[in-house]
Design a protein around this motif. Structure first.
Motif, PDB file in Angstrom:
ATOM      1  N   VAL A 171      -3.699   4.230   7.702  1.00  0.00           N
ATOM      2  CA  VAL A 171      -4.371   3.375   8.671  1.00  0.00           C
ATOM      3  C   VAL A 171      -5.092   2.268   7.913  1.00  0.00           C
ATOM      4  O   VAL A 171      -5.732   2.528   6.892  1.00  0.00           O
ATOM      5  N   VAL A 172      -4.977   1.029   8.395  1.00  0.00           N
ATOM      6  CA  VAL A 172      -5.695  -0.104   7.821  1.00  0.00           C
ATOM      7  C   VAL A 172      -6.542  -0.732   8.913  1.00  0.00           C
ATOM      8  O   VAL A 172      -6.085  -0.925  10.038  1.00  0.00           O
ATOM      9  N   LYS A 173      -7.782  -1.052   8.556  1.00  0.00           N
ATOM     10  CA  LYS A 173      -8.724  -1.646   9.510  1.00  0.00           C
ATOM     11  C   LYS A 173      -9.216  -2.983   8.972  1.00  0.00           C
ATOM     12  O   LYS A 173      -9.662  -3.080   7.830  1.00  0.00           O
ATOM     13  N   ASP A 174      -9.119  -4.035   9.794  1.00  0.00           N
ATOM     14  CA  ASP A 174      -9.682  -5.346   9.489  1.00  0.00           C
ATOM     15  C   ASP A 174     -11.165  -5.254   9.860  1.00  0.00           C
ATOM     16  O   ASP A 174     -11.518  -5.158  11.037  1.00  0.00           O
ATOM     17  N   SER A 216      -5.082  -0.180  12.748  1.00  0.00           N
ATOM     18  CA  SER A 216      -3.688   0.124  13.064  1.00  0.00           C
ATOM     19  C   SER A 216      -3.131   1.157  12.099  1.00  0.00           C
ATOM     20  O   SER A 216      -3.384   1.080  10.895  1.00  0.00           O
ATOM     21  N   GLU A 217      -2.357   2.087  12.662  1.00  0.00           N
ATOM     22  CA  GLU A 217      -1.600   2.990  11.803  1.00  0.00           C
ATOM     23  C   GLU A 217      -0.338   2.244  11.398  1.00  0.00           C
ATOM     24  O   GLU A 217       0.489   1.898  12.240  1.00  0.00           O
ATOM     25  N   LEU A 218      -0.192   1.969  10.108  1.00  0.00           N
ATOM     26  CA  LEU A 218       0.912   1.154   9.627  1.00  0.00           C
ATOM     27  C   LEU A 218       2.092   1.972   9.139  1.00  0.00           C
ATOM     28  O   LEU A 218       3.200   1.445   9.038  1.00  0.00           O
ATOM     29  N   ALA A 219       1.871   3.225   8.816  1.00  0.00           N
ATOM     30  CA  ALA A 219       2.966   4.064   8.336  1.00  0.00           C
ATOM     31  C   ALA A 219       2.594   5.519   8.515  1.00  0.00           C
ATOM     32  O   ALA A 219       1.414   5.877   8.479  1.00  0.00           O
ATOM     33  N   ASN A 220       3.633   6.353   8.725  1.00  0.00           N
ATOM     34  CA  ASN A 220       3.400   7.791   8.757  1.00  0.00           C
ATOM     35  C   ASN A 220       4.650   8.514   8.285  1.00  0.00           C
ATOM     36  O   ASN A 220       5.744   7.968   8.309  1.00  0.00           O
ATOM     37  N   ILE A 241       0.863  -1.175   0.000  1.00  0.00           N
ATOM     38  CA  ILE A 241       0.000   0.000   0.000  1.00  0.00           C
ATOM     39  C   ILE A 241       0.905   1.233   0.000  1.00  0.00           C
ATOM     40  O   ILE A 241       1.780   1.361   0.851  1.00  0.00           O
ATOM     41  N   THR A 242       0.678   2.108  -0.963  1.00  0.00           N
ATOM     42  CA  THR A 242       1.471   3.321  -1.081  1.00  0.00           C
ATOM     43  C   THR A 242       0.535   4.523  -1.101  1.00  0.00           C
ATOM     44  O   THR A 242      -0.457   4.521  -1.824  1.00  0.00           O
ATOM     45  N   GLU A 284       4.535   3.943   2.740  1.00  0.00           N
ATOM     46  CA  GLU A 284       4.461   2.675   2.026  1.00  0.00           C
ATOM     47  C   GLU A 284       4.668   1.546   3.011  1.00  0.00           C
ATOM     48  O   GLU A 284       5.522   1.636   3.890  1.00  0.00           O
ATOM     49  N   THR A 285       3.885   0.487   2.867  1.00  0.00           N
ATOM     50  CA  THR A 285       4.032  -0.676   3.734  1.00  0.00           C
ATOM     51  C   THR A 285       3.475  -1.905   3.028  1.00  0.00           C
ATOM     52  O   THR A 285       2.614  -1.798   2.152  1.00  0.00           O
ATOM     53  N   ASP A 286       3.995  -3.075   3.400  1.00  0.00           N
ATOM     54  CA  ASP A 286       3.478  -4.346   2.897  1.00  0.00           C
ATOM     55  C   ASP A 286       2.599  -4.976   3.968  1.00  0.00           C
ATOM     56  O   ASP A 286       2.946  -4.962   5.150  1.00  0.00           O
ATOM     57  N   VAL A 287       1.458  -5.525   3.536  1.00  0.00           N
ATOM     58  CA  VAL A 287       0.472  -6.087   4.462  1.00  0.00           C
ATOM     59  C   VAL A 287      -0.052  -7.403   3.891  1.00  0.00           C
ATOM     60  O   VAL A 287      -0.256  -7.514   2.680  1.00  0.00           O
ATOM     61  N   ASN A 288      -0.283  -8.384   4.755  1.00  0.00           N
ATOM     62  CA  ASN A 288      -0.928  -9.623   4.332  1.00  0.00           C
ATOM     63  C   ASN A 288      -2.442  -9.433   4.392  1.00  0.00           C
ATOM     64  O   ASN A 288      -2.988  -9.116   5.443  1.00  0.00           O
ATOM     65  N   PHE A 289      -3.090  -9.632   3.257  1.00  0.00           N
ATOM     66  CA  PHE A 289      -4.546  -9.602   3.179  1.00  0.00           C
ATOM     67  C   PHE A 289      -5.016 -11.033   2.942  1.00  0.00           C
ATOM     68  O   PHE A 289      -4.472 -11.723   2.081  1.00  0.00           O
ATOM     69  N   TYR A 290      -6.000 -11.456   3.708  1.00  0.00           N
ATOM     70  CA  TYR A 290      -6.498 -12.822   3.603  1.00  0.00           C
ATOM     71  C   TYR A 290      -7.791 -12.863   2.807  1.00  0.00           C
ATOM     72  O   TYR A 290      -8.605 -11.929   2.865  1.00  0.00           O
ATOM     73  N   ALA A 291      -7.982 -13.948   2.081  1.00  0.00           N
ATOM     74  CA  ALA A 291      -9.136 -14.100   1.206  1.00  0.00           C
ATOM     75  C   ALA A 291     -10.445 -13.925   1.970  1.00  0.00           C
ATOM     76  O   ALA A 291     -10.576 -14.370   3.111  1.00  0.00           O
ATOM     77  N   ASN A 292     -11.367 -13.260   1.333  1.00  0.00           N
ATOM     78  CA  ASN A 292     -12.738 -13.069   1.804  1.00  0.00           C
ATOM     79  C   ASN A 292     -12.869 -12.159   3.021  1.00  0.00           C
ATOM     80  O   ASN A 292     -13.955 -12.047   3.569  1.00  0.00           O
ATOM     81  N   LYS A 293     -11.794 -11.521   3.442  1.00  0.00           N
ATOM     82  CA  LYS A 293     -11.877 -10.539   4.523  1.00  0.00           C
ATOM     83  C   LYS A 293     -11.857  -9.139   3.912  1.00  0.00           C
ATOM     84  O   LYS A 293     -11.218  -8.913   2.898  1.00  0.00           O
ATOM     85  N   GLN A 294     -12.541  -8.235   4.554  1.00  0.00           N
ATOM     86  CA  GLN A 294     -12.585  -6.859   4.070  1.00  0.00           C
ATOM     87  C   GLN A 294     -11.607  -6.000   4.861  1.00  0.00           C
ATOM     88  O   GLN A 294     -11.535  -6.097   6.083  1.00  0.00           O
ATOM     89  N   TYR A 295     -10.855  -5.180   4.131  1.00  0.00           N
ATOM     90  CA  TYR A 295      -9.875  -4.281   4.732  1.00  0.00           C
ATOM     91  C   TYR A 295     -10.167  -2.855   4.270  1.00  0.00           C
ATOM     92  O   TYR A 295     -10.262  -2.599   3.072  1.00  0.00           O
ATOM     93  N   ALA A 296     -10.291  -1.973   5.238  1.00  0.00           N
ATOM     94  CA  ALA A 296     -10.505  -0.564   4.931  1.00  0.00           C
ATOM     95  C   ALA A 296      -9.185   0.174   5.110  1.00  0.00           C
ATOM     96  O   ALA A 296      -8.444  -0.083   6.057  1.00  0.00           O
ATOM     97  N   MET A 297      -8.902   1.074   4.190  1.00  0.00           N
ATOM     98  CA  MET A 297      -7.674   1.863   4.238  1.00  0.00           C
ATOM     99  C   MET A 297      -8.024   3.336   4.290  1.00  0.00           C
ATOM    100  O   MET A 297      -8.968   3.772   3.625  1.00  0.00           O
ATOM    101  N   ARG A 298      -7.247   4.078   5.067  1.00  0.00           N
ATOM    102  CA  ARG A 298      -7.452   5.527   5.154  1.00  0.00           C
ATOM    103  C   ARG A 298      -6.093   6.215   5.102  1.00  0.00           C
ATOM    104  O   ARG A 298      -5.208   5.922   5.905  1.00  0.00           O
ATOM    105  N   LEU A 299      -5.941   7.099   4.151  1.00  0.00           N
ATOM    106  CA  LEU A 299      -4.743   7.915   4.027  1.00  0.00           C
ATOM    107  C   LEU A 299      -5.153   9.334   4.420  1.00  0.00           C
ATOM    108  O   LEU A 299      -5.979   9.947   3.756  1.00  0.00           O
ATOM    109  N   THR A 300      -4.584   9.822   5.523  1.00  0.00           N
ATOM    110  CA  THR A 300      -5.005  11.116   6.059  1.00  0.00           C
ATOM    111  C   THR A 300      -3.824  12.061   6.161  1.00  0.00           C
ATOM    112  O   THR A 300      -2.759  11.687   6.662  1.00  0.00           O
TER     113      THR A 300
END
Length: 122
Positions: free
Chosen positions: A61-64, A71-75, A44-45, A86-102
């Protein structure tokens, strides 16, 4: 975080594949919610430019959505007018992940911003 869910089919979840690329001008926050139908590590960049006097910081910020864990993953709190996270994240099948760049500004105006998600590996 986002009012729209983007579902990514398994055939699109391939290394190097771009899953999301949104851009905007003069908005201090970009959001997206995605659901992959195949496990993947994604990169995610986020980038933002702020204009005028003052200072700003950029937060990713990424939310499961299944657990509500956020969690705030980068600033980037550097004084530069061009900020990047920029950060690398494991996303698992069929789960929803919300991302917020603020972008949080002090006497500055938000400029161009981008939020991009690319598959690193499956």
């Amino acid at each position: 975080m986002s009012d729209r869910l983007i579902i990514i089919p398994p055939g699109h979840v391939v290394p190097g594949g771009e899953l999301l690329n949104i851009a905007s001008d003069h908005i201090g926050e970009l959001t997206a919610t995605i659901q992959l139908l195949r496990d993947a590590t994604v990169r995610i960049t986020g980038t933002m430019v702020w204009m005028g006097d003052g200072s700003g910081s950029l937060h990713l910020v990424v939310k499961d959505m299944s657990t509500g864990a956020e969690s705030e993953l980068a600033n980037d709190v550097s004084p530069n007018h061009n900020q990047r996270v920029e950060t690398d994240v494991n996303f698992y099948a069929n789960k929803q992940y919300a991302m917020r760049l603020t972008q949080i500004n002090s006497n500055a105006e938000p400029g161009a911003s981008t939020l991009r998600v690319v598959v690193v590996m499956t």
